[in-house]
Write a protein that holds these residues in place. Structure first.
Motif, mmCIF file in Angstrom:
data_model
loop_
_atom_site.group_PDB
_atom_site.id
_atom_site.type_symbol
_atom_site.label_atom_id
_atom_site.label_comp_id
_atom_site.label_asym_id
_atom_site.label_seq_id
_atom_site.Cartn_x
_atom_site.Cartn_y
_atom_site.Cartn_z
ATOM 1 N N UNK A 82 12.858 86.000 89.217
ATOM 2 C CA UNK A 82 12.968 84.537 89.160
ATOM 3 C C UNK A 82 14.280 84.108 88.522
ATOM 4 N N UNK A 83 15.226 85.017 88.394
ATOM 5 C CA UNK A 83 16.456 84.708 87.662
ATOM 6 C C UNK A 83 17.658 84.687 88.602
ATOM 7 N N UNK A 84 18.580 83.776 88.320
ATOM 8 C CA UNK A 84 19.821 83.705 89.103
ATOM 9 C C UNK A 84 20.849 84.696 88.594
ATOM 10 N N UNK A 85 20.684 85.135 87.343
ATOM 11 C CA UNK A 85 21.644 86.071 86.747
ATOM 12 C C UNK A 85 20.945 86.934 85.727
ATOM 13 N N UNK A 128 20.766 73.800 83.276
ATOM 14 C CA UNK A 128 20.405 73.405 84.642
ATOM 15 C C UNK A 128 20.705 74.530 85.634
ATOM 16 N N UNK A 129 21.893 75.114 85.533
ATOM 17 C CA UNK A 129 22.326 76.082 86.554
ATOM 18 C C UNK A 129 21.718 77.466 86.357
ATOM 19 N N UNK A 130 21.518 77.867 85.108
ATOM 20 C CA UNK A 130 21.142 79.257 84.845
ATOM 21 C C UNK A 130 19.667 79.455 84.551
ATOM 22 N N UNK A 131 19.026 78.516 83.842
ATOM 23 C CA UNK A 131 17.684 78.812 83.360
ATOM 24 C C UNK A 131 17.756 80.011 82.417
ATOM 25 N N UNK A 132 16.737 80.845 82.460
ATOM 26 C CA UNK A 132 16.721 82.021 81.584
ATOM 27 C C UNK A 132 17.511 83.160 82.223
ATOM 28 N N UNK A 190 17.829 94.173 95.288
ATOM 29 C CA UNK A 190 17.760 92.718 95.084
ATOM 30 C C UNK A 190 17.449 92.016 96.405
ATOM 31 N N UNK A 191 18.085 92.437 97.514
ATOM 32 C CA UNK A 191 17.795 91.801 98.813
ATOM 33 C C UNK A 191 16.349 92.051 99.242
ATOM 34 N N UNK A 192 15.810 93.241 98.924
ATOM 35 C CA UNK A 192 14.422 93.538 99.297
ATOM 36 C C UNK A 192 13.451 92.636 98.560
ATOM 37 N N UNK A 193 13.725 92.433 97.271
ATOM 38 C CA UNK A 193 12.783 91.679 96.434
ATOM 39 C C UNK A 193 12.958 90.166 96.579
ATOM 40 N N UNK A 194 14.167 89.752 96.979
ATOM 41 C CA UNK A 194 14.474 88.313 96.963
ATOM 42 C C UNK A 194 14.877 87.849 98.372
ATOM 43 N N UNK A 195 13.873 87.367 99.121
ATOM 44 C CA UNK A 195 14.188 86.890 100.480
ATOM 45 C C UNK A 195 15.011 85.607 100.430
ATOM 46 N N UNK A 225 27.286 92.099 84.187
ATOM 47 C CA UNK A 225 26.391 91.012 84.600
ATOM 48 C C UNK A 225 26.219 91.042 86.118
ATOM 49 N N UNK A 226 25.101 90.494 86.575
ATOM 50 C CA UNK A 226 24.809 90.353 88.002
ATOM 51 C C UNK A 226 24.406 88.915 88.257
ATOM 52 N N UNK A 227 24.859 88.370 89.399
ATOM 53 C CA UNK A 227 24.406 87.026 89.796
ATOM 54 C C UNK A 227 24.047 87.068 91.268
ATOM 55 N N UNK A 228 23.065 86.257 91.645
ATOM 56 C CA UNK A 228 22.639 86.160 93.043
ATOM 57 C C UNK A 228 22.661 84.696 93.448
ATOM 58 N N UNK A 229 22.642 84.460 94.779
ATOM 59 C CA UNK A 229 22.633 83.072 95.233
ATOM 60 C C UNK A 229 22.229 82.965 96.687
ATOM 61 N N UNK A 230 21.858 81.743 97.065
ATOM 62 C CA UNK A 230 21.560 81.457 98.467
ATOM 63 C C UNK A 230 22.831 81.478 99.296
ATOM 64 N N UNK A 231 23.980 81.453 98.632
ATOM 65 C CA UNK A 231 25.280 81.613 99.291
ATOM 66 C C UNK A 231 26.196 82.353 98.329
#
Ligand code: ZN
Length: 214
Positions: A153-156, A125-129, A87-92, A164-170
């Motif tokens: 392009x997904x946050x979760x 608003x928070x999740x999208x797809x 995930x870190x490799x694909x999502x800068x 489940x998995x979630x990612x974030x800028x923090x």
């Protein structure tokens, strides 16, 4: 609890706080779940393998490089390290990855349901797809590849028959996303149990979708 990226000590304490929150909310049990924060392009703090995350201490965390080698700390990094690193490799754009087994969201995948995020304003608003990743053997690099493909392009994401998995800028963002996923799953489950799932009107949905960050 408010989380801010800061010193190494602070980041480790924030990871411990998120692990405790997941345990207290019933999102993990036993040695389940894993949390990481990217400190630098080649350095990630991650929870260790085989550790009860409800009782984890800051000194239990491991600093690893982008290949998963341990740079600091004792023990083995999380068995899901490949998924975090892919995930870190694909999502800068992300600095944190959290993985848990929240019971309602996980149950949806076991029952064959997708997570419908268009039923509640906050979820729109928070999740999208939120994609569901077809079952794949956990802990493998193949699993990490499939999850990171689905989350470009997904946050979760929901992981079929797993969690489940979630990612974030923090780390705070990733925690918020995981909690919102479980809330959306819970409300869908309760409405479904009551016998009717009433969608938001299309115009309301469009107005909410316009609020999503591009
Ligand atoms: Zn898992």
């Amino acid at each position: 609890m408010s989380l801010h990226m800061g010193s190494t000590d602070q980041v480790r304490h924030e990871i411990v706080a998120v692990c405790q929150r997941f345990y207290q909310r019933g999102f993990i049990a036993g040695t389940e779940g894993n949390v990481s924060v990217r400190l630098a392009p080649d350095r990630v703090w991650i929870t260790p393998s085989g550790c009860h995350k409800g009782m984890i201490r800051a000194e239990d965390l491991l600093l690893i490089d982008a290949s998963g080698n341990v740079c600091l700390g004792q023990g083995r990094p999380s068995s899901e390290t490949p998924m975090h690193l892919m995930l870190y490799r694909r999502r800068v754009d992300i600095q944190a990855v959290v993985h848990a087994h929240p019971p309602i969201a996980t149950s949806l995948t076991v029952a064959g349901y997708e997570l419908n995020t268009s039923l509640l304003p906050e979820a729109v608003v928070a999740l999208g797809t939120v994609p569901t990743v077809p079952y794949q053997m956990p802990t493998t690099w193949e699993f990490g590849t499939v999850v990171s493909d689905a989350m470009q392009h997904a946050a979760a994401a929901l992981l079929e028959n797993h969690g489940a998995v979630a990612v974030g800028a923090s780390l705070q963002d990733a925690l918020n996303i995981m909690e919102t996923v479980e809330r959306a799953a819970q409300i869908f489950y309760l409405a479904h149990t009551l016998g009717r799932v009433q969608p938001l009107p299309p115009e309301a949905l469009h107005a909410l979708q316009a609020l999503r960050p591009s």
